[in-house]
Design a protein around this motif. Structure first.
Motif, PDB file in Angstrom:
ATOM      1  N   ASN A  38       0.825  -1.216   0.000  1.00  0.00           N
ATOM      2  CA  ASN A  38       0.000   0.000   0.000  1.00  0.00           C
ATOM      3  C   ASN A  38       0.854   1.259   0.000  1.00  0.00           C
ATOM      4  O   ASN A  38       0.529   2.238  -0.670  1.00  0.00           O
ATOM      5  CB  ASN A  38      -0.941  -0.011   1.206  1.00  0.00           C
ATOM      6  CG  ASN A  38      -1.975  -1.110   1.123  1.00  0.00           C
ATOM      7  OD1 ASN A  38      -2.471  -1.417   0.041  1.00  0.00           O
ATOM      8  ND2 ASN A  38      -2.295  -1.733   2.242  1.00  0.00           N
ATOM      9  N   ILE A  39       1.949   1.237   0.740  1.00  0.00           N
ATOM     10  CA  ILE A  39       2.850   2.397   0.801  1.00  0.00           C
ATOM     11  C   ILE A  39       3.406   2.720  -0.578  1.00  0.00           C
ATOM     12  O   ILE A  39       3.439   3.880  -1.001  1.00  0.00           O
ATOM     13  CB  ILE A  39       3.992   2.122   1.808  1.00  0.00           C
ATOM     14  CG1 ILE A  39       3.469   2.151   3.239  1.00  0.00           C
ATOM     15  CG2 ILE A  39       5.136   3.126   1.631  1.00  0.00           C
ATOM     16  CD1 ILE A  39       4.446   1.583   4.264  1.00  0.00           C
ATOM     17  N   LEU A  40       3.860   1.697  -1.299  1.00  0.00           N
ATOM     18  CA  LEU A  40       4.441   1.908  -2.624  1.00  0.00           C
ATOM     19  C   LEU A  40       3.406   2.432  -3.609  1.00  0.00           C
ATOM     20  O   LEU A  40       3.724   3.258  -4.476  1.00  0.00           O
ATOM     21  CB  LEU A  40       5.054   0.606  -3.141  1.00  0.00           C
ATOM     22  CG  LEU A  40       6.308   0.112  -2.404  1.00  0.00           C
ATOM     23  CD1 LEU A  40       6.630  -1.331  -2.780  1.00  0.00           C
ATOM     24  CD2 LEU A  40       7.503   1.017  -2.692  1.00  0.00           C
ATOM     25  N   LYS A  41       2.175   1.974  -3.491  1.00  0.00           N
ATOM     26  CA  LYS A  41       1.117   2.448  -4.391  1.00  0.00           C
ATOM     27  C   LYS A  41       0.700   3.878  -4.057  1.00  0.00           C
ATOM     28  O   LYS A  41       0.445   4.685  -4.943  1.00  0.00           O
ATOM     29  CB  LYS A  41      -0.094   1.508  -4.316  1.00  0.00           C
ATOM     30  CG  LYS A  41       0.154   0.133  -4.927  1.00  0.00           C
ATOM     31  CD  LYS A  41      -1.134  -0.650  -5.108  1.00  0.00           C
ATOM     32  CE  LYS A  41      -1.709  -1.133  -3.810  1.00  0.00           C
ATOM     33  NZ  LYS A  41      -2.873  -2.040  -4.031  1.00  0.00           N
ATOM     34  N   LEU A  98      19.076   4.841   1.232  1.00  0.00           N
ATOM     35  CA  LEU A  98      17.990   4.936   0.254  1.00  0.00           C
ATOM     36  C   LEU A  98      17.373   6.325   0.286  1.00  0.00           C
ATOM     37  O   LEU A  98      17.139   6.875   1.367  1.00  0.00           O
ATOM     38  CB  LEU A  98      16.913   3.888   0.552  1.00  0.00           C
ATOM     39  CG  LEU A  98      17.352   2.425   0.581  1.00  0.00           C
ATOM     40  CD1 LEU A  98      16.190   1.544   1.031  1.00  0.00           C
ATOM     41  CD2 LEU A  98      17.854   1.978  -0.776  1.00  0.00           C
ATOM     42  N   PHE A  99      17.076   6.858  -0.901  1.00  0.00           N
ATOM     43  CA  PHE A  99      16.465   8.185  -0.961  1.00  0.00           C
ATOM     44  C   PHE A  99      15.878   8.414  -2.346  1.00  0.00           C
ATOM     45  O   PHE A  99      16.320   7.810  -3.333  1.00  0.00           O
ATOM     46  CB  PHE A  99      17.486   9.280  -0.624  1.00  0.00           C
ATOM     47  CG  PHE A  99      18.764   9.220  -1.404  1.00  0.00           C
ATOM     48  CD1 PHE A  99      18.949   9.973  -2.553  1.00  0.00           C
ATOM     49  CD2 PHE A  99      19.810   8.388  -0.996  1.00  0.00           C
ATOM     50  CE1 PHE A  99      20.133   9.919  -3.276  1.00  0.00           C
ATOM     51  CE2 PHE A  99      21.002   8.320  -1.704  1.00  0.00           C
ATOM     52  CZ  PHE A  99      21.163   9.089  -2.856  1.00  0.00           C
ATOM     53  N   PRO A 100      14.876   9.304  -2.447  1.00  0.00           N
ATOM     54  CA  PRO A 100      14.276   9.590  -3.758  1.00  0.00           C
ATOM     55  C   PRO A 100      15.224  10.386  -4.641  1.00  0.00           C
ATOM     56  O   PRO A 100      16.110  11.106  -4.154  1.00  0.00           O
ATOM     57  CB  PRO A 100      13.015  10.392  -3.403  1.00  0.00           C
ATOM     58  CG  PRO A 100      13.266  10.945  -2.048  1.00  0.00           C
ATOM     59  CD  PRO A 100      14.190   9.998  -1.350  1.00  0.00           C
ATOM     60  N   GLU A 101      15.017  10.258  -5.940  1.00  0.00           N
ATOM     61  CA  GLU A 101      15.918  10.897  -6.900  1.00  0.00           C
ATOM     62  C   GLU A 101      15.983  12.405  -6.727  1.00  0.00           C
ATOM     63  O   GLU A 101      17.036  13.020  -6.939  1.00  0.00           O
ATOM     64  CB  GLU A 101      15.475  10.550  -8.324  1.00  0.00           C
ATOM     65  CG  GLU A 101      16.434  11.021  -9.408  1.00  0.00           C
ATOM     66  CD  GLU A 101      15.954  10.668 -10.796  1.00  0.00           C
ATOM     67  OE1 GLU A 101      16.802  10.558 -11.695  1.00  0.00           O
ATOM     68  OE2 GLU A 101      14.738  10.494 -10.990  1.00  0.00           O
ATOM     69  N   LYS A 126       5.961   6.590   5.953  1.00  0.00           N
ATOM     70  CA  LYS A 126       5.695   5.206   6.368  1.00  0.00           C
ATOM     71  C   LYS A 126       6.717   4.247   5.761  1.00  0.00           C
ATOM     72  O   LYS A 126       7.108   3.261   6.382  1.00  0.00           O
ATOM     73  CB  LYS A 126       4.282   4.796   5.968  1.00  0.00           C
ATOM     74  CG  LYS A 126       3.189   5.448   6.806  1.00  0.00           C
ATOM     75  CD  LYS A 126       1.810   4.956   6.401  1.00  0.00           C
ATOM     76  CE  LYS A 126       0.716   5.599   7.255  1.00  0.00           C
ATOM     77  NZ  LYS A 126      -0.643   5.169   6.815  1.00  0.00           N
ATOM     78  N   PHE A 127       7.146   4.535   4.524  1.00  0.00           N
ATOM     79  CA  PHE A 127       8.180   3.724   3.873  1.00  0.00           C
ATOM     80  C   PHE A 127       9.447   3.732   4.707  1.00  0.00           C
ATOM     81  O   PHE A 127      10.043   2.678   4.980  1.00  0.00           O
ATOM     82  CB  PHE A 127       8.454   4.281   2.476  1.00  0.00           C
ATOM     83  CG  PHE A 127       9.578   3.603   1.734  1.00  0.00           C
ATOM     84  CD1 PHE A 127       9.348   2.449   0.997  1.00  0.00           C
ATOM     85  CD2 PHE A 127      10.868   4.129   1.751  1.00  0.00           C
ATOM     86  CE1 PHE A 127      10.381   1.824   0.301  1.00  0.00           C
ATOM     87  CE2 PHE A 127      11.906   3.519   1.062  1.00  0.00           C
ATOM     88  CZ  PHE A 127      11.652   2.367   0.339  1.00  0.00           C
ATOM     89  N   ILE A 128       9.871   4.917   5.121  1.00  0.00           N
ATOM     90  CA  ILE A 128      11.096   5.052   5.920  1.00  0.00           C
ATOM     91  C   ILE A 128      10.996   4.231   7.201  1.00  0.00           C
ATOM     92  O   ILE A 128      11.908   3.463   7.541  1.00  0.00           O
ATOM     93  CB  ILE A 128      11.348   6.541   6.250  1.00  0.00           C
ATOM     94  CG1 ILE A 128      11.768   7.295   4.980  1.00  0.00           C
ATOM     95  CG2 ILE A 128      12.397   6.694   7.341  1.00  0.00           C
ATOM     96  CD1 ILE A 128      11.744   8.804   5.128  1.00  0.00           C
ATOM     97  N   HIS A 129       9.887   4.390   7.901  1.00  0.00           N
ATOM     98  CA  HIS A 129       9.724   3.689   9.185  1.00  0.00           C
ATOM     99  C   HIS A 129       9.747   2.175   8.984  1.00  0.00           C
ATOM    100  O   HIS A 129      10.424   1.447   9.723  1.00  0.00           O
ATOM    101  CB  HIS A 129       8.407   4.110   9.846  1.00  0.00           C
ATOM    102  CG  HIS A 129       8.110   3.352  11.099  1.00  0.00           C
ATOM    103  ND1 HIS A 129       8.727   3.625  12.305  1.00  0.00           N
ATOM    104  CD2 HIS A 129       7.294   2.284  11.333  1.00  0.00           C
ATOM    105  CE1 HIS A 129       8.300   2.771  13.221  1.00  0.00           C
ATOM    106  NE2 HIS A 129       7.423   1.954  12.664  1.00  0.00           N
ATOM    107  N   ASN A 147      14.155  12.867   3.280  1.00  0.00           N
ATOM    108  CA  ASN A 147      13.496  11.559   3.217  1.00  0.00           C
ATOM    109  C   ASN A 147      14.505  10.431   3.050  1.00  0.00           C
ATOM    110  O   ASN A 147      14.157   9.358   2.559  1.00  0.00           O
ATOM    111  CB  ASN A 147      12.486  11.538   2.071  1.00  0.00           C
ATOM    112  CG  ASN A 147      11.276  12.395   2.370  1.00  0.00           C
ATOM    113  OD1 ASN A 147      10.665  12.276   3.426  1.00  0.00           O
ATOM    114  ND2 ASN A 147      10.933  13.293   1.446  1.00  0.00           N
ATOM    115  N   VAL A 148      15.735  10.673   3.446  1.00  0.00           N
ATOM    116  CA  VAL A 148      16.761   9.639   3.384  1.00  0.00           C
ATOM    117  C   VAL A 148      16.495   8.600   4.469  1.00  0.00           C
ATOM    118  O   VAL A 148      15.977   8.916   5.547  1.00  0.00           O
ATOM    119  CB  VAL A 148      18.168  10.260   3.545  1.00  0.00           C
ATOM    120  CG1 VAL A 148      18.387  10.796   4.947  1.00  0.00           C
ATOM    121  CG2 VAL A 148      19.251   9.256   3.176  1.00  0.00           C
TER     122      VAL A 148
END
Length: 359
Positions: free
Chosen positions: A251-254, A321-324, A260-263, A307-308
Motif C-alpha cells: 500500500n505504501i508503494l502504491k 535509500l532516498f528519492p531521486e 511510512k516507507f522510511i519507518h 526523506n533519506v
C-alpha cells in the motif's frame, strides 16, 4: 507447489558448442526473509529493489562431451581459478539437474566477475547464481524450440533460488516479490515475480548508495544464519511480522507515503539484525561504524527535513535509500559526513534497475 512445469518435456537438439554472457544485478530487500526450509523455501515473503550498478557479469562456455554422471565445470572468478567457490556451485548444479538434464552433456567453463567486493553483504550470491541460471536458460532456449521470455525468466528465477534464495529476486526489476503472499497475484515460494502494481512517482528511479563499512568476509554466513531460525524463540512472530509488513509496503508503494516507507524499511533492517542478536548461538554482523552511520542518517533526516533512510543486508554495510529529487543534497551529505566511516572512504552509488541483461 508445481515444480513439474520446469521439467524439460521435449527432445533437445544438442549443439557442439555454445557460449552466453549475462549481466545480472544484486538486489536489496526492503522486507527481509530470514529463515527457510528445504529446498530453499522461504518462511515468509520478501520484496526487494533490483539494483543496477552492483552486478555480476558471467560467461558460460558449453562444450559437448560424452554424457557424464557428474557435472563437469571449471570456475574462474575475476580471472583466477577459485577452487573454494566450486562446492557451492557444484551443489547448485546438483539441485537443478532434474530441471536441466542437459548439463550432464556439457563441460562448462564459467568466468565471473563482480562490480563490487565479494562476500561483503551486497548479495553476491544473488547476482552470481542468477547469472549462471540465465546462461543455463539461454542454452535451454537454444536446444529447445523457442521458449517464451516470461517462461525463461520464471524458470531462471526458480533455478537461481535453488542456489541462493535471494537470487530469485535478481532476474527482473525494479521491484520483485519472492514468497507466496495473499496480496501479490501469482506470487510463489518457487520463484520471484515483479511487483504487480504501479508505484507512486516518488519511488521511481529510487537511489541506493552502499557504504562499504567492511569489505571482508562475514564471520557468519547467511546460510548458517538462516538455519539458526529453526529453533529461534521469536521465529513465528517474525515470519508473521514480515508478511504483515509486505501487505503494508504494498500500500505504501502504491500510495507514495514516504514517511511510512522510511519507518517500515528501517524497522525491517533492525529486526533482521535483532534475529541475529537473539539466536543461539548469537552473533553480530554490524560494526561500530554501522551504528555511527545510522545515527548520522537519523540526525541529518531531522535537521534537513530529508526523506533519506537506511537498510541493512546480512552484513555491516549500509544501504542509504532516498528519492531521486534529493540526490544532490544526499550525495554531498554522504561525501562529507558518512564516507569517513567506510573502508578507505569507499561507497557505491546505485539506482534501482530492470534486472538481467544479455551481453
Amino acid at each position: 507447489m508445481n515444480t513439474d512445469q520446469f521439467l524439460v518435456k521435449s527432445d533437445l537438439n544438442l549443439v557442439e558448442k555454445a557460449k552466453f554472457t549475462w549481466k545480472t544485478p544484486s538486489n536489496i530487500a526492503l522486507v527481509k526473509y530470514w529463515g527457510k526450509s528445504n529446498p530453499q523455501i522461504p518462511k515468509n515473503a520478501s520484496i526487494s529493489f533490483t539494483l543496477n550498478n552492483c552486478h555480476t557479469i558471467t560467461t558460460v562456455e558449453f562444450e559437448k562431451i560424452e554424457k557424464s554422471s557428474e557435472v563437469t565445470f571449471e570456475l574462474f572468478f575475476e580471472g583466477e581459478q577459485k577452487e573454494e567457490f566450486k562446492p557451492k556451485i557444484a551443489e547448485f548444479f546438483k539441485r537443478v539437474s532434474d530441471y536441466c538434464p542437459y548439463i550432464f552433456d556439457y563441460k562448462m567453463i564459467i568466468h565471473s566477475e563482480n562490480s563490487f567486493p565479494h562476500s561483503s553483504g551486497i548479495a553476491s550470491s544473488a547476482s552470481g547464481l542468477s547469472a549462471i541460471a540465465m546462461c543455463l536458460m539461454s542454452l535451454e532456449n537454444e536446444l529447445s524450440t523457442d521458449l517464451p521470455q516470461d517462461f525463461i525468466n520464471k524458470k531462471a528465477s526458480f533455478l537461481a533460488r535453488l542456489g541462493s534464495g535471494s537470487a530469485s529476486r535478481s532476474i527482473e526489476g525494479p521491484l520483485v516479490v519472492w514468497g507466496q503472499h495473499s496480496e501479490i497475484p501469482e506470487s510463489s515460494d518457487l520463484f520471484g515475480v515483479q511487483f504487480p502494481f504501479k508505484v507512486a512517482p516518488i519511488f521511481e528511479n529510487y537511489q541506493d548508495v552502499i557504504l562499504l563499512v567492511d569489505k571482508g568476509e562475514k564471520q557468519v554466513s547467511s546460510t548458517v544464519g538462516h538455519n539458526l531460525m529453526h529453533n529461534h524463540p521469536y521465529a513465528a512472530n517474525r515470519f508473521q511480522q514480515a508478511n504483515d509488513n509486505l501487505t503494508k509496503i504494498t500500500n505504501i508503494l502504491k500510495e507514495g507515503d514516504i514517511k511510512k516507507f522510511i519507518h517500515l524499511v528501517e524497522s525491517e533492517a533492525l529486526t533482521l539484525h535483532a534475529m541475529m542478536l537473539t539466536s543461539a548461538p548469537y552473533f553480530i554482523l554490524m560494526k561500530p561504524n554501522t551504528l555511527e552511520i545510522i545515527n548520522k542518517i537519523w540526525e541529518y533526516r531531522n535537521t534537513a527535513n530529508s526523506n533519506v533512510c537506511f537498510t541493512l543486508d546480512a552484513g555491516a554495510n549500509v544501504h542509504v535509500l532516498f528519492p531521486e529529487n534529493e540526490r544532490e543534497e544526499v550525495l554531498q551529505f554522504i561525501d562529507k559526513e558518512l564516507s569517513k566511516y567506510c573502508q578507505k572512504n569507499h561507497y557505491i552509488c546505485d539506482t534501482v534497475g530492470l534486472g538481467a541483461a544479455k551481453l
